[in-house]
Design a protein around this motif. Structure first.
Motif, PDB file in Angstrom:
ATOM      1  N   LEU A  32      10.803  32.366   9.468  1.00 42.36           N
ATOM      2  CA  LEU A  32       9.522  31.997   8.872  1.00 42.36           C
ATOM      3  C   LEU A  32       9.512  32.204   7.364  1.00 42.36           C
ATOM      4  O   LEU A  32       8.692  31.611   6.652  1.00 42.36           O
ATOM      5  CB  LEU A  32       8.392  32.819   9.499  1.00 42.36           C
ATOM      6  N   ALA A  33      10.424  33.070   6.870  1.00 43.75           N
ATOM      7  CA  ALA A  33      10.491  33.389   5.437  1.00 43.75           C
ATOM      8  C   ALA A  33       9.096  33.769   4.939  1.00 43.75           C
ATOM      9  O   ALA A  33       8.412  34.565   5.549  1.00 43.75           O
ATOM     10  CB  ALA A  33      11.092  32.214   4.662  1.00 43.75           C
TER      11      ALA A  33
ATOM     12  N   PRO B  33      24.218  13.586   4.667  1.00 46.17           N
ATOM     13  CA  PRO B  33      23.653  14.783   4.044  1.00 46.17           C
ATOM     14  C   PRO B  33      22.705  14.393   2.916  1.00 46.17           C
ATOM     15  O   PRO B  33      22.831  13.324   2.322  1.00 46.17           O
ATOM     16  CB  PRO B  33      24.882  15.521   3.518  1.00 46.17           C
ATOM     17  N   VAL B  34      21.742  15.263   2.638  1.00 40.09           N
ATOM     18  CA  VAL B  34      20.789  15.004   1.570  1.00 40.09           C
ATOM     19  C   VAL B  34      20.613  16.304   0.784  1.00 40.09           C
ATOM     20  O   VAL B  34      20.712  17.403   1.341  1.00 40.09           O
ATOM     21  CB  VAL B  34      19.440  14.511   2.142  1.00 40.09           C
ATOM     22  N   ASP B  35      20.380  16.150  -0.488  1.00 38.11           N
ATOM     23  CA  ASP B  35      20.190  17.320  -1.339  1.00 38.11           C
ATOM     24  C   ASP B  35      18.986  18.125  -0.846  1.00 38.11           C
ATOM     25  O   ASP B  35      17.911  17.559  -0.583  1.00 38.11           O
ATOM     26  CB  ASP B  35      19.965  16.873  -2.785  1.00 38.11           C
ATOM     27  N   VAL B  36      19.157  19.436  -0.719  1.00 37.76           N
ATOM     28  CA  VAL B  36      18.081  20.272  -0.168  1.00 37.76           C
ATOM     29  C   VAL B  36      16.830  20.245  -1.049  1.00 37.76           C
ATOM     30  O   VAL B  36      15.732  20.525  -0.568  1.00 37.76           O
ATOM     31  CB  VAL B  36      18.556  21.728   0.028  1.00 37.76           C
ATOM     32  N   THR B  37      16.988  19.870  -2.307  1.00 33.35           N
ATOM     33  CA  THR B  37      15.807  19.803  -3.181  1.00 33.35           C
ATOM     34  C   THR B  37      14.911  18.620  -2.816  1.00 33.35           C
ATOM     35  O   THR B  37      13.753  18.562  -3.237  1.00 33.35           O
ATOM     36  CB  THR B  37      16.244  19.675  -4.651  1.00 33.35           C
ATOM     37  N   GLU B  38      15.458  17.663  -2.087  1.00 28.20           N
ATOM     38  CA  GLU B  38      14.687  16.496  -1.687  1.00 28.20           C
ATOM     39  C   GLU B  38      14.286  16.563  -0.216  1.00 28.20           C
ATOM     40  O   GLU B  38      13.824  15.579   0.366  1.00 28.20           O
ATOM     41  CB  GLU B  38      15.489  15.225  -1.957  1.00 28.20           C
ATOM     42  N   ALA B  39      14.456  17.733   0.386  1.00 29.26           N
ATOM     43  CA  ALA B  39      14.095  17.948   1.785  1.00 29.26           C
ATOM     44  C   ALA B  39      13.040  19.039   1.872  1.00 29.26           C
ATOM     45  O   ALA B  39      12.862  19.826   0.931  1.00 29.26           O
ATOM     46  CB  ALA B  39      15.337  18.351   2.585  1.00 29.26           C
ATOM     47  N   PRO B  40      12.313  19.105   2.974  1.00 28.59           N
ATOM     48  CA  PRO B  40      11.383  20.227   3.156  1.00 28.59           C
ATOM     49  C   PRO B  40      12.142  21.550   3.140  1.00 28.59           C
ATOM     50  O   PRO B  40      13.339  21.601   3.462  1.00 28.59           O
ATOM     51  CB  PRO B  40      10.772  19.961   4.539  1.00 28.59           C
ATOM     52  N   ALA B  41      11.462  22.632   2.763  1.00 33.07           N
ATOM     53  CA  ALA B  41      12.099  23.950   2.800  1.00 33.07           C
ATOM     54  C   ALA B  41      12.577  24.262   4.216  1.00 33.07           C
ATOM     55  O   ALA B  41      13.579  24.945   4.423  1.00 33.07           O
ATOM     56  CB  ALA B  41      11.123  25.015   2.313  1.00 33.07           C
ATOM     57  N   ARG B  42      11.855  23.783   5.172  1.00 38.96           N
ATOM     58  CA  ARG B  42      12.286  23.747   6.580  1.00 38.96           C
ATOM     59  C   ARG B  42      11.416  22.703   7.268  1.00 38.96           C
ATOM     60  O   ARG B  42      10.331  22.362   6.798  1.00 38.96           O
ATOM     61  CB  ARG B  42      12.130  25.103   7.272  1.00 38.96           C
ATOM     62  N   GLY B  43      11.873  22.200   8.381  1.00 38.72           N
ATOM     63  CA  GLY B  43      11.094  21.226   9.136  1.00 38.72           C
ATOM     64  C   GLY B  43      11.553  19.804   8.880  1.00 38.72           C
ATOM     65  O   GLY B  43      12.685  19.553   8.450  1.00 38.72           O
ATOM     66  N   THR B  44      10.654  18.865   9.118  1.00 42.90           N
ATOM     67  CA  THR B  44      11.011  17.451   9.138  1.00 42.90           C
ATOM     68  C   THR B  44       9.982  16.611   8.409  1.00 42.90           C
ATOM     69  O   THR B  44       8.777  16.844   8.529  1.00 42.90           O
ATOM     70  CB  THR B  44      11.115  16.957  10.601  1.00 42.90           C
ATOM     71  N   ARG B  45      10.483  15.640   7.633  1.00 48.79           N
ATOM     72  CA  ARG B  45       9.616  14.657   6.995  1.00 48.79           C
ATOM     73  C   ARG B  45      10.044  13.266   7.464  1.00 48.79           C
ATOM     74  O   ARG B  45      11.194  12.871   7.308  1.00 48.79           O
ATOM     75  CB  ARG B  45       9.716  14.723   5.479  1.00 48.79           C
ATOM     76  N   ILE B  46       9.100  12.539   8.038  1.00 47.60           N
ATOM     77  CA  ILE B  46       9.358  11.173   8.501  1.00 47.60           C
ATOM     78  C   ILE B  46       8.681  10.211   7.530  1.00 47.60           C
ATOM     79  O   ILE B  46       7.479  10.327   7.257  1.00 47.60           O
ATOM     80  CB  ILE B  46       8.815  10.955   9.923  1.00 47.60           C
ATOM     81  N   THR B  47       9.453   9.271   6.997  1.00 53.09           N
ATOM     82  CA  THR B  47       8.918   8.247   6.105  1.00 53.09           C
ATOM     83  C   THR B  47       8.899   6.918   6.839  1.00 53.09           C
ATOM     84  O   THR B  47       9.941   6.418   7.258  1.00 53.09           O
ATOM     85  CB  THR B  47       9.772   8.118   4.834  1.00 53.09           C
ATOM     86  N   LEU B  48       7.719   6.346   6.993  1.00 49.58           N
ATOM     87  CA  LEU B  48       7.573   5.054   7.651  1.00 49.58           C
ATOM     88  C   LEU B  48       7.353   3.990   6.585  1.00 49.58           C
ATOM     89  O   LEU B  48       6.370   4.043   5.835  1.00 49.58           O
ATOM     90  CB  LEU B  48       6.385   5.059   8.619  1.00 49.58           C
ATOM     91  N   HIS B  49       8.280   3.051   6.468  1.00 50.34           N
ATOM     92  CA  HIS B  49       8.145   1.901   5.579  1.00 50.34           C
ATOM     93  C   HIS B  49       7.389   0.837   6.376  1.00 50.34           C
ATOM     94  O   HIS B  49       7.975   0.144   7.218  1.00 50.34           O
ATOM     95  CB  HIS B  49       9.510   1.412   5.121  1.00 50.34           C
ATOM     96  N   LEU B  50       6.104   0.744   6.122  1.00 49.48           N
ATOM     97  CA  LEU B  50       5.223  -0.026   6.994  1.00 49.48           C
ATOM     98  C   LEU B  50       5.448  -1.527   6.885  1.00 49.48           C
ATOM     99  O   LEU B  50       5.731  -2.061   5.799  1.00 49.48           O
ATOM    100  CB  LEU B  50       3.766   0.305   6.659  1.00 49.48           C
ATOM    101  N   MET B  51       5.298  -2.205   8.012  1.00 50.94           N
ATOM    102  CA  MET B  51       5.358  -3.664   8.034  1.00 50.94           C
ATOM    103  C   MET B  51       4.140  -4.239   7.304  1.00 50.94           C
ATOM    104  O   MET B  51       3.139  -3.560   7.099  1.00 50.94           O
ATOM    105  CB  MET B  51       5.370  -4.155   9.485  1.00 50.94           C
ATOM    106  N   GLU B  52       4.215  -5.513   6.971  1.00 49.17           N
ATOM    107  CA  GLU B  52       3.121  -6.148   6.244  1.00 49.17           C
ATOM    108  C   GLU B  52       1.819  -6.094   7.032  1.00 49.17           C
ATOM    109  O   GLU B  52       0.748  -5.896   6.465  1.00 49.17           O
ATOM    110  CB  GLU B  52       3.479  -7.611   5.927  1.00 49.17           C
ATOM    111  N   ASP B  53       1.909  -6.280   8.351  1.00 50.40           N
ATOM    112  CA  ASP B  53       0.688  -6.292   9.150  1.00 50.40           C
ATOM    113  C   ASP B  53       0.257  -4.891   9.577  1.00 50.40           C
ATOM    114  O   ASP B  53      -0.636  -4.727  10.406  1.00 50.40           O
ATOM    115  CB  ASP B  53       0.862  -7.181  10.391  1.00 50.40           C
TER     116      ASP B  53
END
Length: 629
Positions: free
Chosen positions: A63-64, A171-191
């Motif tokens: 939990l830090a 792999p992704v740089d830890v500075t661009e990731a959450p300190a822990r957990g998950t981030r989901i990015t949805l690139h939404l469709m036009e509709d």
């Protein structure tokens, strides 16, 4: 909030066949309620937070300095994106591949087949009834990026896919990731641009995810200060008087993965020797994994609001259709799997929750018959499993059970109804088991009972062959199959006078029966006159000892027994064909063929094929030739 990766380190993967098939259906089908994707992602995020709380019991350092669970929704209308982020347990590279590249959930194939079979009309409603989880986001996004960092790990990973057959992991740089957990990015469709608007997202959260046990916040654009949408108060900790039906339904949909209305809600707090809260729902429709061969329940165990496991047997297997949870303070937070299996506390909780659910179903049967009969149509076959599994509640479950009978018409009858209307002197509850209602109604074994107005239970569920052998009696009357042993119907008067022609000598008919007994000695254990036949010439019944006809077939089909007992051939002494055959005392070859043909006729009426189709055809031809001479 955009992740950058080194292209040369990205690994490309192809979705497993089931995933690819599911994604294809999602992208190319039109569903009436795409909103469900957000509920699914929030539910997954809440689960990740609960898993972290559990793992942190043994390893608090996970939990830090960030002990409070949260889910953050960030909108980006300009970039046409929606972000769903949690500070839960997170995923490693291997966990990403396992969780997002395969479908391990039992019943997924059945779900997909049902969607494909219902692409018109009803199919539009199937999404959301089956809890398809993460993959539902491809209904609104043409690309999905998942950045995750497992709690306590020093590396982070990016999973990315357009949902068209494959995905990449890098792999992704830890500075661009959450300190822990998950981030989901949805690139939404036009509709699907509306899902980047606050009004739309806030509406969905409040309607479908208002009571997940993790606070949900929203930011109207990247970098904005988030505001709180829900406080993460666990619904089951509230008083029933403070909860609306809509809030119960919202919570039910989240915990069950269904999108219908619950047929029954059971919410209570037990106090005394053991203290716990329980919130359980009977679904309004059959879950797609209802007949999962593993027969596992779907109740979650919490200890002091910390999710522990969904594998504890909190209900007997015959109530596995019930969804919900139990939260207790009587167990330690670090309770082990072995402790759960052997816990006397959980045994007491299981007993208490089971009793409350069955009692609630009984009350519904008394107060709202229509709602109860719908529940019974969906789950009656499972409840009947309890008749032979749950000795303690056998009488209670028998009283709860409903049946189609020869007297029920299009409705159902209870055993109490049956006993109340039984004939004077009737000591048994008669039943007939088979594959379909139409088949049973046409059964020759019913004729004598119908002629005397004796009600017979018509049982079509596979479980029916088993529970009747373990239910010794109900209100003093034993259960008796009408396809086994003697019928003993002579004591009951027929509803109408018997006007059949009785001129032919019964001696001749008895002589034919004796002949058939000798001729068919290798096929049947006995040939005897029948008091259960009125219109048909013959029928087969099982001997008094052993299995009835249907159970014997089930056991043979399952390889539990090699061969069944020889059946008994019963003959209607008043049938014109039997009389005519008996009169042909000067045609032994005809009587020989007739005996075998009558036996095969009985087999066909019993749902079987002639034992020797070629011999059957030859005998039939010989008899027809003689009849046409």
């Amino acid at each position: 909030m955009t992740a950058t990766t080194a292209e040369n380190t990205a690994e490309s993967h192809v979705f497993e066949a089931d995933v690819a098939r599911l994604l294809h259906m999602m992208v190319h089908s039109v569903y009436s309620d795409k909103d469900v994707f957000l509920r699914e992602l929030i539910s997954n995020a809440a689960d990740a937070c609960e898993k972290l709380r559990y793992e942190a019991i043994a390893e608090p350092s996970l939990l830090a300095s960030d002990a409070e669970s949260r889910i953050l929704l960030t909108l980006d209308a300009d970039g046409n994106k929606l972000f769903v982020e949690d500070n839960g347990i997170g995923m490693s590279r291997d966990e990403m591949i396992e969780a997002l590249g395969t479908i391990a959930r039992s019943g997924t194939r059945a779900f997909m087949e049902r969607i494909e079979a219902n692409k018109q009309g009803e199919g539009a409603q199937l999404i959301g009834q089956f809890g398809v989880g993460f993959y539902s986001c491809f209904m609104v996004a043409d690309r999905v990026d998942v950045v995750s960092r497992r709690a306590g790990a020093s590396d982070a990973w990016l999973w990315s896919s357009d949902g068209k057959g494959g995905y990449s992991v890098s792999p992704v740089d830890v500075t661009e990731a959450p300190a822990r957990g998950t981030r989901i990015t949805l690139h939404l469709m036009e509709d699907a641009k509306s899902y980047a608007s606050r009004w739309s997202v806030e509406r969905i959260v409040k309607e479908q995810s208002g009571h997940v046990p993790v606070p949900i916040k929203i930011a109207e654009k990247p970098g904005d200060e988030p505001t709180q949408l829900t406080d993460g108060t666990a619904l089951w900790t509230k008083s029933k008087n403070d909860i609306t039906p809509e809030e119960y339904t919202d919570f039910y949909r989240g915990v069950s993965g269904q999108y219908d209305e619950p047929a029954l809600t059971v919410h209570f707090r037990a106090e005394g020797r053991h203290e716990y809260s329980a919130l359980a729902f009977v679904p309004g429709s059959q879950p797609f994994d209802l007949f999962d061969p593993d027969r596992k329940g779907r109740m979650k165990l919490y200890v002091k609001r910390v999710f522990i496991t969904d594998e504890a047997e909190l209900l007997p297997r015959y109530l596995r259709f019930v969804r919900g949870l139990v939260d207790t303070a009587d167990l330690p937070l670090n309770v082990s799997r072995e402790m759960i299996q052997e816990s006397a506390i959980l045994s007491a909780i299981r007993k208490g929750v089971t009793n409350r659910i069955i009692t609630a179903i009984e009350k519904q049967a008394e107060s709202d018959q229509d709602a109860f009969l719908k529940l019974w149509a969906n789950f009656g076959s499972l409840i009947k499993e309890g008749i032979y599994e749950d000795f303690e509640r056998r009488t209670q479950l028998l009283g709860l059970s409903r049946f189609r009978t020869t007297a029920s018409g299009e409705g159902y009858r209870s055993l109490a109804d049956y006993v109340k209307d039984a004939k004077e002197g009737q000591q048994a509850i008669y039943y007939l088991v088979g594959g379909s209602l139409e088949q049973l109604k046409a059964s020759p074994q019913l004729e004598g009972f119908r002629a005397r107005g004796i009600e017979v239970l018509l049982l079509t569920d596979s479980v029916d062959s088993f529970w009747v052998t373990n239910a010794p009696e109900f209100e003093g009357k034993s259960f008796k199959s009408i396809t086994q042993g003697s019928a003993d119907l002579a004591q009951f008067k027929k509803l109408e006078d018997d006007k059949k022609d009785n001129d032919s000598a019964p001696v001749e008919v008895q002589a034919f029966i004796d002949f058939a007994k000798e001729t068919l000695v290798n096929e049947v254990s006995d040939v005897r006159a029948s008091d259960r036949l009125i219109e048909s010439a013959v029928c087969l019944v099982a001997p008094e000892q052993g299995y009835d006809r249907q159970l014997e077939k089930i056991l043979q089909g399952a390889g539990r027994i090699e061969a069944g007992a020889k059946p008994i051939l019963e003959v209607n002494m008043d049938h014109p064909v039997v009389k005519a055959i008996a009169a042909k005392i000067d045609a032994p070859s005809l009587r020989d063929d007739a005996a075998f043909l009558l036996l095969d006729q009985a087999r066909v009426l019993d749902g079987d094929k002639p034992a020797d189709p070629r011999a059957f055809a030859e005998r039939l031809v010989r008899v027809m030739e003689k009849a046409l001479q």
